[in-house]
Motif scaffolding. Structure first.
Motif, PDB file in Angstrom:
ATOM      1  N   UNK A  35       0.834  -1.207   0.000  1.00 46.83           N
ATOM      2  CA  UNK A  35       0.000   0.000   0.000  1.00 46.83           C
ATOM      3  C   UNK A  35       0.867   1.255   0.000  1.00 46.83           C
ATOM      4  N   UNK A  36       1.897   1.273   0.826  1.00 44.88           N
ATOM      5  CA  UNK A  36       2.756   2.454   0.922  1.00 44.88           C
ATOM      6  C   UNK A  36       3.543   2.731  -0.344  1.00 44.88           C
ATOM      7  N   UNK A  37       4.130   1.684  -0.924  1.00 43.05           N
ATOM      8  CA  UNK A  37       4.930   1.894  -2.130  1.00 43.05           C
ATOM      9  C   UNK A  37       4.059   2.239  -3.327  1.00 43.05           C
ATOM     10  N   UNK A  38       2.921   1.580  -3.460  1.00 39.82           N
ATOM     11  CA  UNK A  38       2.096   1.860  -4.637  1.00 39.82           C
ATOM     12  C   UNK A  38       1.482   3.258  -4.563  1.00 39.82           C
ATOM     13  N   UNK A  39       0.952   3.620  -3.417  1.00 40.71           N
ATOM     14  CA  UNK A  39       0.331   4.931  -3.285  1.00 40.71           C
ATOM     15  C   UNK A  39       1.368   6.056  -3.388  1.00 40.71           C
ATOM     16  N   UNK A  40       2.502   5.876  -2.748  1.00 36.92           N
ATOM     17  CA  UNK A  40       3.545   6.909  -2.826  1.00 36.92           C
ATOM     18  C   UNK A  40       4.142   6.968  -4.220  1.00 36.92           C
ATOM     19  N   UNK A  42       2.581   6.359  -7.001  1.00 34.71           N
ATOM     20  CA  UNK A  42       1.615   7.091  -7.831  1.00 34.71           C
ATOM     21  C   UNK A  42       1.634   8.586  -7.537  1.00 34.71           C
ATOM     22  N   UNK A  43       1.763   8.952  -6.268  1.00 33.79           N
ATOM     23  CA  UNK A  43       1.793  10.385  -5.946  1.00 33.79           C
ATOM     24  C   UNK A  43       3.080  11.034  -6.446  1.00 33.79           C
ATOM     25  N   UNK A  60      -0.002  21.898  -4.661  1.00 28.76           N
ATOM     26  CA  UNK A  60      -1.293  21.216  -4.629  1.00 28.76           C
ATOM     27  C   UNK A  60      -1.109  19.705  -4.806  1.00 28.76           C
ATOM     28  N   UNK A  61      -0.226  19.306  -5.714  1.00 29.38           N
ATOM     29  CA  UNK A  61       0.033  17.880  -5.923  1.00 29.38           C
ATOM     30  C   UNK A  61       0.649  17.242  -4.676  1.00 29.38           C
ATOM     31  N   UNK A  62       1.533  17.963  -3.995  1.00 30.89           N
ATOM     32  CA  UNK A  62       2.112  17.453  -2.751  1.00 30.89           C
ATOM     33  C   UNK A  62       1.031  17.238  -1.687  1.00 30.89           C
ATOM     34  N   UNK A  63       0.152  18.202  -1.550  1.00 29.97           N
ATOM     35  CA  UNK A  63      -0.915  18.102  -0.555  1.00 29.97           C
ATOM     36  C   UNK A  63      -1.880  16.978  -0.907  1.00 29.97           C
ATOM     37  N   UNK A  64      -2.206  16.831  -2.181  1.00 28.72           N
ATOM     38  CA  UNK A  64      -3.093  15.744  -2.596  1.00 28.72           C
ATOM     39  C   UNK A  64      -2.486  14.383  -2.273  1.00 28.72           C
ATOM     40  N   UNK A  65      -1.189  14.231  -2.523  1.00 30.76           N
ATOM     41  CA  UNK A  65      -0.514  12.977  -2.189  1.00 30.76           C
ATOM     42  C   UNK A  65      -0.531  12.705  -0.698  1.00 30.76           C
ATOM     43  N   UNK A  66      -0.293  13.743   0.105  1.00 30.82           N
ATOM     44  CA  UNK A  66      -0.338  13.583   1.556  1.00 30.82           C
ATOM     45  C   UNK A  66      -1.734  13.182   2.011  1.00 30.82           C
ATOM     46  N   UNK A  67      -2.756  13.831   1.489  1.00 26.86           N
ATOM     47  CA  UNK A  67      -4.127  13.515   1.887  1.00 26.86           C
ATOM     48  C   UNK A  67      -4.524  12.098   1.475  1.00 26.86           C
ATOM     49  N   UNK A  68      -4.054  11.645   0.318  1.00 28.85           N
ATOM     50  CA  UNK A  68      -4.353  10.279  -0.111  1.00 28.85           C
ATOM     51  C   UNK A  68      -3.713   9.267   0.836  1.00 28.85           C
ATOM     52  N   UNK A  69      -2.465   9.512   1.230  1.00 26.23           N
ATOM     53  CA  UNK A  69      -1.800   8.610   2.172  1.00 26.23           C
ATOM     54  C   UNK A  69      -2.487   8.636   3.531  1.00 26.23           C
ATOM     55  N   UNK A 107       9.134   8.652  -0.842  1.00 23.51           N
ATOM     56  CA  UNK A 107       8.779  10.060  -0.989  1.00 23.51           C
ATOM     57  C   UNK A 107      10.008  10.970  -1.023  1.00 23.51           C
ATOM     58  N   UNK A 108      11.019  10.668  -0.245  1.00 24.95           N
ATOM     59  CA  UNK A 108      12.205  11.536  -0.193  1.00 24.95           C
ATOM     60  C   UNK A 108      12.921  11.598  -1.547  1.00 24.95           C
ATOM     61  N   UNK A 109      13.332  10.457  -2.135  1.00 28.88           N
ATOM     62  CA  UNK A 109      13.990  10.585  -3.448  1.00 28.88           C
ATOM     63  C   UNK A 109      13.040  11.044  -4.551  1.00 28.88           C
ATOM     64  N   UNK A 110      11.760  10.673  -4.444  1.00 32.66           N
ATOM     65  CA  UNK A 110      10.796  11.105  -5.457  1.00 32.66           C
ATOM     66  C   UNK A 110      10.587  12.611  -5.451  1.00 32.66           C
TER      67      UNK A 110
END
Length: 128
Positions: A35-40, A42-43, A60-69, A107-110
Protein backbone atom coordinates in the motif's frame (compact mmCIF):
# COMPACT_ATOMS: atom_id res chain seq x y z
CA UNK A 1 15.51 6.57 -11.44
CA UNK A 2 16.47 6.91 -7.79
CA UNK A 3 12.86 6.65 -6.63
CA UNK A 4 12.38 3.50 -8.71
CA UNK A 5 15.40 1.89 -7.08
CA UNK A 6 14.12 2.96 -3.66
CA UNK A 7 10.73 1.42 -4.44
CA UNK A 8 12.22 -1.90 -5.51
CA UNK A 9 14.61 -2.01 -2.55
CA UNK A 10 11.78 -1.21 -0.14
CA UNK A 11 9.65 -4.03 -1.51
CA UNK A 12 12.57 -6.47 -1.38
CA UNK A 13 13.42 -5.62 2.22
CA UNK A 14 9.76 -5.77 3.25
CA UNK A 15 9.48 -9.20 1.63
CA UNK A 16 12.51 -10.47 3.54
CA UNK A 17 11.23 -9.05 6.83
CA UNK A 18 7.79 -10.58 6.26
CA UNK A 19 9.34 -13.94 5.44
CA UNK A 20 11.34 -13.86 8.68
CA UNK A 21 8.39 -12.76 10.84
CA UNK A 22 5.60 -15.03 9.65
CA UNK A 23 2.02 -14.94 10.88
CA UNK A 24 -0.12 -11.82 11.12
CA UNK A 25 2.96 -9.60 11.41
CA UNK A 26 4.09 -10.79 7.98
CA UNK A 27 0.66 -9.97 6.59
CA UNK A 28 0.90 -6.50 8.07
CA UNK A 29 4.36 -5.92 6.62
CA UNK A 30 3.35 -7.12 3.16
CA UNK A 31 0.10 -5.12 3.08
CA UNK A 32 1.77 -2.01 4.47
CA UNK A 33 4.65 -2.20 2.03
CA UNK A 34 2.41 -2.76 -0.98
CA UNK A 35 0.00 0.00 0.00
CA UNK A 36 2.76 2.45 0.92
CA UNK A 37 4.93 1.89 -2.13
CA UNK A 38 2.10 1.86 -4.64
CA UNK A 39 0.33 4.93 -3.28
CA UNK A 40 3.54 6.91 -2.83
CA UNK A 41 4.80 5.82 -6.23
CA UNK A 42 1.62 7.09 -7.83
CA UNK A 43 1.79 10.39 -5.95
CA UNK A 44 5.44 10.84 -7.02
CA UNK A 45 4.48 10.19 -10.64
CA UNK A 46 1.72 12.78 -10.35
CA UNK A 47 4.13 15.22 -8.76
CA UNK A 48 6.60 14.76 -11.62
CA UNK A 49 3.88 15.26 -14.20
CA UNK A 50 2.72 18.44 -12.50
CA UNK A 51 6.31 19.69 -12.16
CA UNK A 52 6.83 19.28 -15.92
CA UNK A 53 3.52 20.55 -17.25
CA UNK A 54 1.92 22.80 -14.60
CA UNK A 55 4.67 23.93 -12.21
CA UNK A 56 2.39 26.38 -10.43
CA UNK A 57 0.37 23.45 -9.04
CA UNK A 58 3.27 21.54 -7.45
CA UNK A 59 2.25 22.36 -3.89
CA UNK A 60 -1.29 21.22 -4.63
CA UNK A 61 0.03 17.88 -5.92
CA UNK A 62 2.11 17.45 -2.75
CA UNK A 63 -0.91 18.10 -0.55
CA UNK A 64 -3.09 15.74 -2.60
CA UNK A 65 -0.51 12.98 -2.19
CA UNK A 66 -0.34 13.58 1.56
CA UNK A 67 -4.13 13.51 1.89
CA UNK A 68 -4.35 10.28 -0.11
CA UNK A 69 -1.80 8.61 2.17
CA UNK A 70 -3.60 9.92 5.25
CA UNK A 71 -6.92 8.56 3.94
CA UNK A 72 -5.42 5.09 3.40
CA UNK A 73 -3.98 5.11 6.93
CA UNK A 74 -7.35 6.16 8.35
CA UNK A 75 -9.35 3.63 6.34
CA UNK A 76 -6.84 0.89 7.14
CA UNK A 77 -7.07 1.60 10.85
CA UNK A 78 -10.86 1.61 10.73
CA UNK A 79 -10.87 -1.65 8.77
CA UNK A 80 -8.59 -3.33 11.32
CA UNK A 81 -10.85 -2.27 14.17
CA UNK A 82 -14.07 -3.20 12.39
CA UNK A 83 -13.26 -6.51 10.70
CA UNK A 84 -12.09 -9.26 13.05
CA UNK A 85 -11.08 -11.68 10.30
CA UNK A 86 -8.80 -9.03 8.80
CA UNK A 87 -7.20 -8.37 12.16
CA UNK A 88 -6.44 -12.09 12.52
CA UNK A 89 -4.54 -12.12 9.22
CA UNK A 90 -2.91 -8.68 9.24
CA UNK A 91 -1.28 -7.08 12.26
CA UNK A 92 -2.42 -3.42 12.38
CA UNK A 93 0.77 -2.14 14.01
CA UNK A 94 2.98 -3.83 11.42
CA UNK A 95 0.79 -2.44 8.65
CA UNK A 96 0.92 1.14 9.93
CA UNK A 97 4.67 1.10 10.62
CA UNK A 98 5.54 -0.49 7.30
CA UNK A 99 3.22 1.84 5.40
CA UNK A 100 4.80 4.90 6.99
CA UNK A 101 8.37 3.68 6.46
CA UNK A 102 7.85 2.64 2.87
CA UNK A 103 6.06 5.88 2.03
CA UNK A 104 8.89 7.92 3.53
CA UNK A 105 11.61 5.89 1.81
CA UNK A 106 10.05 6.55 -1.59
CA UNK A 107 8.78 10.06 -0.99
CA UNK A 108 12.20 11.54 -0.19
CA UNK A 109 13.99 10.58 -3.45
CA UNK A 110 10.80 11.11 -5.46
CA UNK A 111 10.36 14.64 -4.17
CA UNK A 112 14.04 15.37 -4.73
CA UNK A 113 13.79 14.23 -8.36
CA UNK A 114 10.64 16.30 -8.85
CA UNK A 115 12.39 19.35 -7.41
CA UNK A 116 15.22 18.86 -9.92
CA UNK A 117 12.67 18.73 -12.75
CA UNK A 118 11.03 21.89 -11.44
CA UNK A 119 14.30 23.84 -11.19
CA UNK A 120 15.37 22.63 -14.63
CA UNK A 121 12.10 23.83 -16.16
CA UNK A 122 12.43 27.20 -14.46
CA UNK A 123 16.00 27.72 -15.64
CA UNK A 124 15.17 26.72 -19.23
CA UNK A 125 14.55 29.64 -21.59
CA UNK A 126 10.86 30.43 -22.00
CA UNK A 127 9.41 30.27 -25.50
CA UNK A 128 7.14 33.16 -26.35
Amino acid sequence: MLSTLALLATLAVAGLVAWRLGGPQAGGVVCGALAGTSLTGLSVLRLRHVARHRPKLVFRALVEGFLAKFAVLLLGTLAFHGIDLLRQQVDPTAFLLTFACSALLILVPGTWESARILTASRSAPQAN
